[in-house]
Every structure is written in C-alpha cells, then in structure tokens.
Design an enzyme around this catalytic site. Structure first.
Site, PDB file in Angstrom:
ATOM      1  CB  SER A 107      -0.916  -0.001   1.225  1.00 42.57           C
ATOM      2  OG  SER A 107      -1.643  -1.206   1.289  1.00 42.57           O
TER       3      SER A 107
HETATM    4  N1  SAM Z   1      -0.312  -4.896   4.098  1.00 47.08           N
HETATM    5  C1  SAM Z   1       0.383  -5.304   2.913  1.00 47.08           C
HETATM    6  C2  SAM Z   1       1.781  -4.741   2.847  1.00 47.08           C
HETATM    7  O1  SAM Z   1       2.176  -3.995   3.751  1.00 47.08           O
HETATM    8  O2  SAM Z   1       2.490  -5.087   1.893  1.00 47.08           O
HETATM    9  C3  SAM Z   1      -0.380  -4.980   1.659  1.00 47.08           C
HETATM   10  C4  SAM Z   1      -1.638  -5.755   1.554  1.00 47.08           C
HETATM   11  S1  SAM Z   1      -2.299  -5.914  -0.059  1.00 47.08           S
HETATM   12  C5  SAM Z   1      -2.992  -4.337  -0.337  1.00 47.08           C
HETATM   13  C6  SAM Z   1      -3.677  -6.970   0.322  1.00 47.08           C
HETATM   14  C7  SAM Z   1      -3.292  -8.387   0.667  1.00 47.08           C
HETATM   15  O3  SAM Z   1      -4.432  -9.055   1.182  1.00 47.08           O
HETATM   16  C8  SAM Z   1      -2.822  -9.205  -0.529  1.00 47.08           C
HETATM   17  O4  SAM Z   1      -1.541  -9.679  -0.307  1.00 47.08           O
HETATM   18  C9  SAM Z   1      -3.848 -10.334  -0.620  1.00 47.08           C
HETATM   19  O5  SAM Z   1      -3.313 -11.569  -1.070  1.00 47.08           O
HETATM   20  C10 SAM Z   1      -4.299 -10.402   0.823  1.00 47.08           C
HETATM   21  N2  SAM Z   1      -5.586 -11.078   1.035  1.00 47.08           N
HETATM   22  C11 SAM Z   1      -6.730 -10.987   0.312  1.00 47.08           C
HETATM   23  N3  SAM Z   1      -7.691 -11.769   0.848  1.00 47.08           N
HETATM   24  C12 SAM Z   1      -7.140 -12.355   1.950  1.00 47.08           C
HETATM   25  C13 SAM Z   1      -7.619 -13.264   2.944  1.00 47.08           C
HETATM   26  N4  SAM Z   1      -8.859 -13.749   2.912  1.00 47.08           N
HETATM   27  N5  SAM Z   1      -6.780 -13.640   3.924  1.00 47.08           N
HETATM   28  C14 SAM Z   1      -5.504 -13.178   3.991  1.00 47.08           C
HETATM   29  N6  SAM Z   1      -4.989 -12.329   3.073  1.00 47.08           N
HETATM   30  C15 SAM Z   1      -5.798 -11.913   2.071  1.00 47.08           C
END
Ligand code: SAM
Length: 216
Positions: free
Chosen positions: A63
C-alpha cells in the site's frame, strides 16, 4: 529521487505523511524506522519512497505509505497491544505495527507472499511479527482476542469472525466497499461486548479480500 534510502524515508514521512495530517509520534517514528525498500521487489527499490502503492507478487500491492500511516494511526496503538493484520502482503504494514505494538499476527492467503513476508520481517529483526498462511476472513481464533485488527484489503462488510475476535475497547480498521468505486476506510470500535461504533475516515482504494467469510 536523490539521497540515500534513509534521507528519502525522512522526506517521505515529512512531506507525504506528517504534512497530510498524521500526527501520532509513535506512527511517525515507526514510519521513519521501517526500511520500505526491504519490503518491495528488487526491481522496485528505487521507487520505494514514492507516494503510491507498488506491485508485489501474486498481482497484489504494497500500500501507499500515507495509507499505511493513516490506518495504523487509526488503530490508536500506545504500545503493549496484540494486533491482527489480515492481508500481510509484503509484511511492510506488519513491520510498522510491530514497531509500536507488543505482537502482531499477519495472515496472508497467497503462499508465495506469506513466505516472502515472513522472510522480509525476519531479515529486519521483527521477532514479534508472525506471518500465517491462511484465509484471514476467519481471523485467528487461537490467538484472539485482539486489541486491534488491521484489514489491508477491501470487503463489502467487516467479516463476522473479525468483529467477534476484537477485544472490548479494541479498534478495527477496514476498507469497506465493492471496488467499483472508492472504499470508505472505516474504524470500528468495540465499545462493549455487544456494541460497536463505526467512524468513516475517508476514501481509499484497495485490492479485494478473498475468503470464505467475506460477504459478496
Ligand atoms: N499490508 C500489505 C503490505 O504492507 O504489503 C499490503 C496488503 S495488499 C494491499 C492486500 C493483501 O491481502 C494481498 O496480499 C492479498 O493476497 C491479501 N488477502 C486478500 N484476501 C485475503 C484473505 N482472505 N486472507 C488473507 N490475506 C488476504
């Protein structure tokens, strides 16, 4: 961008974060300490302190730094908390939280990202940050309750297991919306056992939360 990474990081905190209204000194200090360049893919390192999200593996993103700071500030951490993150991605936001809180459990559904996030956090010495490869919409009942929950992906409504796993007095920050338009960044406070209060903190754009407990 000129200067080494440390100088770029300081400039990022001053111009992209503090000037836009993030005031919590714990958050600003944490953002000054975590080396974002260590959490982005090698080819993106020169972009690490730009004011936007960056691509990581699995078609996901790390993000925008300002959004991470805004979300962590909204969690209202003072130190000593047990925190859950859903959507570990690169591990960067978990590192920022780990600078302030006692312990952070970060769940990631994509195996390749979970492995990378775990390695990134270990390389930077965050022994209080644990990455779990699982569906985060179910939360992490074995570690609940959590003083704060950070949902780093968008969802139409906050998943019920996460609301249940929030400690009374705890805060959850979650982008709520469908993705056809911007999402509302919501802070949900568990006021008491049965009572939750929601505050809208403004517009954000996130990749979707994909899991069993996510309502479509
Ligand atoms: N916080 C992260 C960082 O600092 O790099 C960025 C997060 S990214 C915007 C969103 C993440 O949520 C992705 O890596 C995606 O694979 C994960 N995601 C989506 N659905 C999910 C779920 N049900 N459980 C765990 N992770 C999930």
């Amino acid at each position: 961008m000129s200067g080494g990474f440390a100088a770029q990081r300081d400039r990022m905190v001053d111009r992209q974060i503090a000037e836009r209204g993030v005031r919590d000194p714990l958050v600003l200090d944490a953002m000054r300490r975590v080396p974002r360049e260590a959490f982005v893919p090698e080819r993106e390192r020169t972009e690490a302190y730009r004011d936007h999200p960056l691509p990581i593996a699995g078609g996901q993103t790390i993000s925008q730094p300002y959004v991470v700071a805004l979300m962590v500030e909204a969690l209202g951490l003072g130190g000593g908390e047990k925190v859950l993150e859903v959507g570990a991605g690169s591990g960067y936001a978990a590192a920022v939280v780990a600078e302030i809180a006692d312990e952070v459990f970060a769940i990631e559904r994509i195996g390749e990202l979970a492995v990378a996030a775990r390695a990134n956090l270990a390389d930077q010495g965050y022994a209080n940050a644990h990455v779990i490869h699982a569906d985060g919409t179910k939360g992490l009942p074995e570690e609940a309750p959590f003083d704060a929950i950070l949902v780093s992906a968008r969802t139409p409504t906050a998943p019920a297991p996460l609301l249940e796993q929030l400690a009374p007095g705890g805060r959850m920050v979650v982008p709520v919306g469908l993705g056809v338009a911007a999402q509302s960044l919501m802070r949900i406070t568990r006021v008491s056992e049965d009572d939750y209060r929601a505050d809208d903190l403004g517009e954000v754009w996130f990749v979707p939360l994909i899991g069993e407990e996510e309502s479509r």
